[in-house]
Design a protein around this motif. Structure first.
Motif, mmCIF file in Angstrom:
data_model
loop_
_atom_site.group_PDB
_atom_site.id
_atom_site.type_symbol
_atom_site.label_atom_id
_atom_site.label_comp_id
_atom_site.label_asym_id
_atom_site.label_seq_id
_atom_site.Cartn_x
_atom_site.Cartn_y
_atom_site.Cartn_z
ATOM 1 N N TRP A 1 -5.088 11.213 9.000
ATOM 2 C CA TRP A 1 -4.733 10.366 8.094
ATOM 3 C C TRP A 1 -6.328 9.907 7.168
ATOM 4 O O TRP A 1 -7.178 9.411 7.786
ATOM 5 N N VAL A 2 -6.300 10.066 5.945
ATOM 6 C CA VAL A 2 -7.480 9.701 4.944
ATOM 7 C C VAL A 2 -7.163 8.474 4.157
ATOM 8 O O VAL A 2 -6.220 8.529 3.730
ATOM 9 N N ILE B 1 0.770 -1.036 -0.012
ATOM 10 C CA ILE B 1 -0.111 -0.102 0.146
ATOM 11 C C ILE B 1 0.822 1.225 0.097
ATOM 12 O O ILE B 1 2.029 1.131 0.395
ATOM 13 N N THR B 2 0.389 2.382 -0.652
ATOM 14 C CA THR B 2 1.114 3.591 -0.731
ATOM 15 C C THR B 2 0.600 4.465 0.539
ATOM 16 O O THR B 2 -0.398 4.612 1.020
ATOM 17 N N LEU B 3 1.691 5.480 0.830
ATOM 18 C CA LEU B 3 1.365 6.390 2.103
ATOM 19 C C LEU B 3 1.926 7.854 1.377
ATOM 20 O O LEU B 3 2.965 7.873 1.488
ATOM 21 N N ALA C 1 -3.330 8.952 2.988
ATOM 22 C CA ALA C 1 -2.732 10.179 2.468
ATOM 23 C C ALA C 1 -2.894 10.984 3.875
ATOM 24 O O ALA C 1 -3.795 10.910 4.528
ATOM 25 N N VAL C 2 -1.889 11.720 4.231
ATOM 26 C CA VAL C 2 -1.964 12.592 5.239
ATOM 27 C C VAL C 2 -2.723 13.894 4.814
ATOM 28 O O VAL C 2 -2.743 14.138 3.775
ATOM 29 N N MET C 3 -3.372 14.553 5.846
ATOM 30 C CA MET C 3 -4.156 15.642 5.590
ATOM 31 C C MET C 3 -4.631 16.619 6.647
ATOM 32 O O MET C 3 -4.786 15.918 7.662
ATOM 33 N N HIS C 4 -4.404 17.736 6.437
ATOM 34 C CA HIS C 4 -4.665 18.744 7.672
ATOM 35 C C HIS C 4 -6.349 18.734 8.009
ATOM 36 O O HIS C 4 -6.974 18.727 6.867
ATOM 37 N N PRO D 1 3.466 22.397 -1.973
ATOM 38 C CA PRO D 1 2.844 21.922 -3.284
ATOM 39 C C PRO D 1 1.854 20.561 -3.149
ATOM 40 O O PRO D 1 1.461 20.019 -3.908
ATOM 41 N N TYR D 2 1.907 20.060 -1.780
ATOM 42 C CA TYR D 2 1.186 18.593 -1.487
ATOM 43 C C TYR D 2 -0.039 18.630 -1.778
ATOM 44 O O TYR D 2 -0.542 17.619 -2.736
#
Length: 444
Positions: free
Chosen positions: A330-331, A28-30, A101-104, A83-84
């Motif tokens: 994390w989403v 899996i990708t992160l 994916a990390v997300m604020h 640029p994320y």
């Protein structure tokens, strides 16, 4: 012939076994920011020995890959913070969606409203993540209409980091060695002037070049500390109000700090923090994420920060305690998990992250689990009692406001234009309102 036949069968069985093992492996990708530090941590699984955001998240991933029993491999995809979100949006359009994916939390609402993320309550329950244990701040940042859309990772906020060696030289420490912290704008200016006169150095450093958040975070903190302050109007079509008495007061205070030369200018993010480490300023205004790095510097006795570091929330200068706060989460975006095996693997990794909440808290960010907040492991971390109040005093832009990332950048740029390019207060307010309200109007 029989021997040859037996060897052939053994060879086929070995190939079949190898093929089965290969098929059982789930990758899996992160997608994340937090920097790259492969030179120091690419092979390490010793999470407790890691330092800083990059070191800790890198070793957490390494440890999961090395210890999970399900042959799951997490492959990080590291992107620069600036640029994320543009890159993440482009990947969604191209159907190259990361598994996790990390997300604020301040950005989460836009993705939820675009129906790119599904509620996660049942999925979290299936792996033993108890959403009832989310801190109040974490629950507010990841929940919409009573449903949970992300796994909170931390609460982070705007802090004052003090060089106590310089503060002592300026006569701005108490008998116990802690810093004298201002409680009003008048005290702030008196102390900053006293510091500059005694040391010949500016009182403050924070990012003043290529900023996309630092001005906005300071502005929001000063705004929210004033009774009755609101940045946006209510209703189905909100508008930003940069000309309210509270907003104007906050902007004037920031302008005066600059006009008196009390902040070191011309610094990007890295150099502003380095100026603090090098003993060139008394206070750097930056977030929780720098605590661990600064603690490491202070452990070196022969440095300007040696044995002389302390950190506190942004001081209460107006009516009430408040500080600009946000959180990482994390989403699992739609289309990221390609099959059920990938989905289960992603949930297994998220459960691992949840179980290691206290390790991430060593960065300086506040934990998002009530159990971790009450744990001896968290309470033993340096200076956490100084900043624990942020769990109650932290505030961000209301989740109902869309395009928060773009709004933050627009306001931040306009405040920067006022401070560094001498744009008038009124022109700055007009420009910020025009830009932000056009962004709000673009939302369908």
């Amino acid at each position: 012939m029989k021997m040859t036949s037996h060897l052939a069968v053994i060879g086929l069985l070995a190939c079949a076994a190898g093929s089965a093992l290969a098929q059982a492996r789930t990758e899996i990708t992160l997608a994340r920011f937090f920097g790259s530090c492969e030179a120091d941590y690419s092979k390490s699984i010793d999470v407790k020995a890691a330092r800083g955001e990059c070191g800790i998240i890198t070793t957490l991933v390494n440890k999961f890959n090395a210890t999970n029993k399900d042959n799951i491999v997490v492959k990080p995809q590291i992107v620069e913070w600036g640029p994320y979100y543009d890159q993440l949006t482009a990947r969604i359009v191209a159907r190259d969606v990361p598994t996790i994916a990390v997300m604020h939390e301040s950005s989460l609402g836009d993705f939820v409203n675009r129906k790119l993320i599904e509620p996660m309550d049942d999925s979290f329950k299936s792996v033993g993540i108890d959403t009832a244990q989310f801190s109040d701040q974490a629950r507010a940042g990841t929940s919409f209409s009573g449903k949970t859309y992300a796994l909170p990772f931390d609460t982070h906020a705007w802090l004052w980091h003090f060089n106590l060696n310089l503060m002592k030289k300026a006569g701005l420490t108490k008998p116990d060695g802690s810093p004298v912290i201002p409680g009003s704008p008048e005290e702030l200016f008196a102390q900053a002037r006293q510091f500059k006169q005694a040391t010949g150095k500016p009182y403050f450093a924070w990012q003043t070049v290529n900023s996309s958040a630092s001005y906005m975070r300071t502005f929001l903190t000063l705004l929210y500390q004033q009774n009755g302050a609101k940045l946006f109007t209510d209703g189905a079509k909100p508008r930003i109000d940069m000309k309210s008495p509270q907003a104007t007061k906050a902007l004037k205070l920031m302008n005066q700090i600059y006009s008196e030369g009390l902040v070191m200018t011309g610094l990007d993010y890295g150099p502003s923090n380095q100026a603090f480490v090098n003993g060139e300023v008394g206070v750097v205004v930056v977030g929780t994420w720098k605590i661990d790095d600064f603690v490491a510097q202070a452990e070196k006795a022969d440095t300007p920060l040696g044995k002389g570091y302390a950190v506190y929330p942004f001081p209460q200068l107006f009516d009430q305690k408040a500080v600009c706060a946000d959180g990482h989460s994390w989403v699992m975006l739609k289309g990221g998990a390609k099959d059920e095996a990938s989905r289960k693997a992603a949930l297994a990794f998220l459960k691992f992250i949840w179980d290691n909440d206290v390790e991430w808290a060593r960065t300086g960010h506040l934990p998002i689990s009530k159990l971790t907040l009450a744990s001896p492991g968290f309470k033993a971390l340096p200076m956490r009692s100084n900043i624990a109040e942020i769990s109650a005093s932290g505030r961000g832009i209301p989740l109902s406001i869309p395009r928060q990332r773009a709004i933050q950048i627009a306001v931040d740029q306009e405040i920067g234009n006022m401070l560094t390019s001498k744009k008038s207060l009124k022109d700055m307010q007009d420009a910020a309102e025009s830009r932000v309200n056009k962004l709000l109007d673009s939302v369908r």
